[in-house]
Design a protein around this motif. Structure first.
Motif, short mmCIF file in Angstrom:
data_model
loop_
_atom_site.label_atom_id
_atom_site.label_comp_id
_atom_site.label_asym_id
_atom_site.label_seq_id
_atom_site.Cartn_x
_atom_site.Cartn_y
_atom_site.Cartn_z
N LYS A 42 0.82 -1.22 0.00
CA LYS A 42 0.00 0.00 0.00
C LYS A 42 0.85 1.27 0.00
CE LYS A 42 -3.85 -2.20 2.35
NZ LYS A 42 -4.77 -2.17 3.48
N ARG A 43 2.14 1.14 -0.29
CA ARG A 43 3.01 2.31 -0.23
C ARG A 43 3.88 2.48 -1.47
NH1 ARG A 43 4.00 -0.12 5.09
NH2 ARG A 43 2.80 1.02 6.61
N ARG A 58 5.78 5.64 -7.50
CA ARG A 58 5.19 6.54 -6.51
C ARG A 58 5.24 5.86 -5.14
NH1 ARG A 58 2.37 11.08 -8.18
NH2 ARG A 58 2.08 11.15 -10.43
N PHE A 59 5.59 6.66 -4.15
CA PHE A 59 5.63 6.17 -2.78
C PHE A 59 4.48 6.80 -2.00
CE2 PHE A 59 10.21 6.09 -3.95
CZ PHE A 59 10.36 4.72 -3.98
N GLY A 60 3.83 5.98 -1.18
CA GLY A 60 2.73 6.46 -0.36
C GLY A 60 3.23 7.30 0.80
N SER A 61 2.32 7.92 1.49
CA SER A 61 2.69 8.87 2.55
C SER A 61 3.40 8.20 3.73
CB SER A 61 1.44 9.61 3.04
OG SER A 61 0.50 8.69 3.55
N SER A 67 11.74 -0.09 6.10
CA SER A 67 13.21 -0.02 6.01
C SER A 67 13.61 0.09 4.55
CB SER A 67 13.81 -1.29 6.62
OG SER A 67 13.55 -2.40 5.77
N TYR A 68 14.86 0.43 4.30
CA TYR A 68 15.34 0.51 2.92
C TYR A 68 15.20 -0.83 2.21
CZ TYR A 68 17.29 5.07 4.10
OH TYR A 68 17.45 6.37 4.49
N ALA A 69 15.51 -1.90 2.90
CA ALA A 69 15.39 -3.24 2.30
C ALA A 69 13.93 -3.55 1.96
CB ALA A 69 15.96 -4.30 3.23
N GLU A 70 13.00 -3.16 2.83
CA GLU A 70 11.58 -3.39 2.56
C GLU A 70 11.09 -2.55 1.38
OE1 GLU A 70 9.70 -4.48 6.93
OE2 GLU A 70 10.27 -2.39 6.53
N ILE A 71 11.58 -1.32 1.29
CA ILE A 71 11.22 -0.46 0.15
C ILE A 71 11.77 -1.07 -1.14
CG2 ILE A 71 11.60 1.78 -0.96
CD1 ILE A 71 11.70 2.97 1.93
#
Length: 156
Positions: A42-43, A58-61, A67-71
């Motif tokens: 959802k992000r 696009r990144f959600g709010s 974390s960077y790894a999760e992103i």
């Protein structure tokens, strides 16, 4: 087969070829408008073109909650899902023409020694060459990559 019958079949076959060429042109125009889209966690939302090349991220709010790894993992997964969405749309767009084309007779069946008309029609691979200004990744590149590696290595 009579000469008149052969002429009539040839005219019909050429009309069919012209019709398919118009259909291929229409499909190419529609294909250029296809985009795949996917959202993970959802992000992270990724949009690709019909070739699966990422065109927007696009990144959600609440992206900072990850974390960077999760992103990185979400970005890789969303990219793959968006590319798969675009590929599905391309397949659906081309399916009717694929079925129609498979039923076409071979010209050499009508005129001895004539070439196969299907050989002069553009291939229906569903892919277009990548844009010169972009780098295209294959599925193995995405699947085998450690999603967070480039962020950890760069100190991001």
């Amino acid at each position: 087969m009579s000469n008149e019958q052969a002429k009539a079949e040839m005219v019909e076959l050429l009309d069919e070829m012209r019709s398919q060429l118009r259909e291929v042109a229409r499909i190419q125009r529609e294909r250029a408008l296809i985009t795949g889209r996917a959202t993970v966690r959802k992000r992270v939302t990724v949009t690709t073109d019909a070739n699966g090349i990422v065109r927007e991220v696009r990144f959600g709010s609440r992206i900072a909650d990850l974390s960077y790894a999760e992103i990185a993992d979400a970005l890789v997964r969303a990219s793959g899902d968006a590319a798969a969405d675009a590929a599905r749309q391309v397949h659906e767009l081309m399916a009717p023409l694929q079925r129609q084309r498979s039923g076409m007779p071979v010209l050499s069946d009508l005129v001895k020694g004539a070439p196969d008309i299907r050989a002069v029609l553009p291939p229906l691979t569903g892919e277009l060459p990548p844009h010169e200004d972009s780098q295209q990744l294959c599925a193995e590149d995405i699947r085998d990559r450690d999603p967070g590696a480039m962020f950890r290595e760069s100190g991001w």
